[in-house]
Scaffold this motif. Structure first.
Motif, short mmCIF file in Angstrom:
data_model
loop_
_atom_site.label_atom_id
_atom_site.label_comp_id
_atom_site.label_asym_id
_atom_site.label_seq_id
_atom_site.Cartn_x
_atom_site.Cartn_y
_atom_site.Cartn_z
N SER A 177 0.85 -1.19 0.00
CA SER A 177 0.00 0.00 0.00
C SER A 177 0.89 1.24 0.00
O SER A 177 2.08 1.16 0.23
N GLY A 178 0.30 2.36 -0.26
CA GLY A 178 1.06 3.61 -0.29
C GLY A 178 1.26 4.09 -1.71
O GLY A 178 0.72 3.54 -2.67
N GLN A 179 2.04 5.15 -1.85
CA GLN A 179 2.33 5.74 -3.15
C GLN A 179 3.18 4.78 -3.98
O GLN A 179 4.28 4.44 -3.59
N PRO A 180 2.67 4.32 -5.12
CA PRO A 180 3.46 3.41 -5.96
C PRO A 180 4.73 4.07 -6.47
O PRO A 180 4.76 5.27 -6.77
N VAL A 181 5.78 3.26 -6.56
CA VAL A 181 7.03 3.68 -7.16
C VAL A 181 7.49 2.54 -8.07
O VAL A 181 7.65 1.41 -7.62
N VAL A 182 7.68 2.84 -9.35
CA VAL A 182 8.19 1.87 -10.30
C VAL A 182 9.64 2.24 -10.58
O VAL A 182 9.94 3.39 -10.89
N THR A 183 10.53 1.25 -10.46
CA THR A 183 11.95 1.45 -10.70
C THR A 183 12.38 0.51 -11.82
O THR A 183 12.02 -0.68 -11.80
N VAL A 184 13.12 1.03 -12.79
CA VAL A 184 13.65 0.21 -13.87
C VAL A 184 15.18 0.31 -13.81
O VAL A 184 15.73 1.42 -13.87
N LEU A 185 15.84 -0.84 -13.65
CA LEU A 185 17.30 -0.87 -13.56
C LEU A 185 17.89 -1.73 -14.66
O LEU A 185 17.31 -2.77 -15.00
N ARG A 186 19.03 -1.33 -15.19
CA ARG A 186 19.84 -2.19 -16.05
C ARG A 186 21.04 -2.59 -15.20
O ARG A 186 21.81 -1.73 -14.77
N ILE A 187 21.20 -3.88 -14.96
CA ILE A 187 22.25 -4.39 -14.09
C ILE A 187 23.24 -5.17 -14.96
O ILE A 187 22.84 -6.09 -15.68
N THR A 188 24.52 -4.80 -14.89
CA THR A 188 25.57 -5.48 -15.65
C THR A 188 26.47 -6.21 -14.67
O THR A 188 27.04 -5.60 -13.77
N ILE A 189 26.57 -7.54 -14.86
CA ILE A 189 27.37 -8.39 -13.97
C ILE A 189 28.50 -8.98 -14.80
O ILE A 189 28.25 -9.75 -15.73
N PRO A 190 29.76 -8.62 -14.49
CA PRO A 190 30.88 -9.15 -15.27
C PRO A 190 30.94 -10.67 -15.24
O PRO A 190 30.46 -11.30 -14.28
N PRO A 191 31.53 -11.29 -16.26
CA PRO A 191 31.63 -12.75 -16.29
C PRO A 191 32.31 -13.30 -15.04
O PRO A 191 33.31 -12.75 -14.57
N GLY A 192 31.75 -14.37 -14.48
CA GLY A 192 32.33 -15.02 -13.31
C GLY A 192 31.99 -14.37 -11.98
O GLY A 192 32.33 -14.90 -10.93
N VAL A 193 31.30 -13.24 -12.01
CA VAL A 193 30.97 -12.52 -10.77
C VAL A 193 29.61 -12.98 -10.25
O VAL A 193 28.66 -13.13 -11.02
#
Length: 158
Positions: free
Chosen positions: A61-77
């Motif tokens: 409940s409450g004021q909606p917040v939409v977040t859009v993230l681009r996450i880059t994870i290096p190989p092997g991490v």
């Protein structure tokens, strides 16, 4: 760019196609009114359950917040163990990503795969390479709620 934008719109449906209970993929409509001009809408994921089959909780409940993230994870991490207190879904744009729960449940994603993420369940992801894993994630939260919370590290000897 338009194709990527239209494909990303399918993510808003907050469903799943890679693991667990799945609803069939279908066109959401006639291309948002642009079918005659070649616009195509494809549902990448749609479900009321996360990728392990667990029911998604009600929205906060409450004021909606939409977040859009681009996450880059290096190989092997590997990302540290964490949980999400809000509903979220992602589409892997590049690479290979394995997500593992504390219970050992696993899902392997390849570029183009969508998934409905776990809510309030500890997990972590590992970029399997050979290139970085790049995932776009949409979080449907509320004002004052974090999107991701780190898991406490157990004390040595416990």
């Amino acid at each position: 760019m338009l194709k990527r934008t239209i494909s990303s719109l399918g993510l808003i449906s907050l469903g799943m196609v890679t693991a667990g209970p799945v609803m069939p993929a279908w066109a959401d409509d006639d291309g948002h009114g642009g079918a005659a001009n070649g616009v195509r809408v494809e549902t990448l994921a749609r479900s009321s359950q996360d990728w392990t089959g667990g029911q998604l909780p009600r929205y906060p409940s409450g004021q909606p917040v939409v977040t859009v993230l681009r996450i880059t994870i290096p190989p092997g991490v590997s990302l540290p163990k964490h949980h999400h207190p809000v509903i979220n879904a992602g589409v892997l744009q590049q690479g290979r990503l394995e997500v593992v729960t504390e219970r050992g449940e696993r899902v392997l994603l390849s570029a183009g795969d969508a998934l409905i993420e776990l809510v309030n369940r500890v997990h972590h992801g590992t970029s399997l390479g050979p290139e970085a894993a790049v995932i776009v994630v949409v979080y449907a939260g509320a004002e004052g709620l974090e999107t991701t919370v780190a898991s406490p590290v157990p004390s040595p000897g416990l």
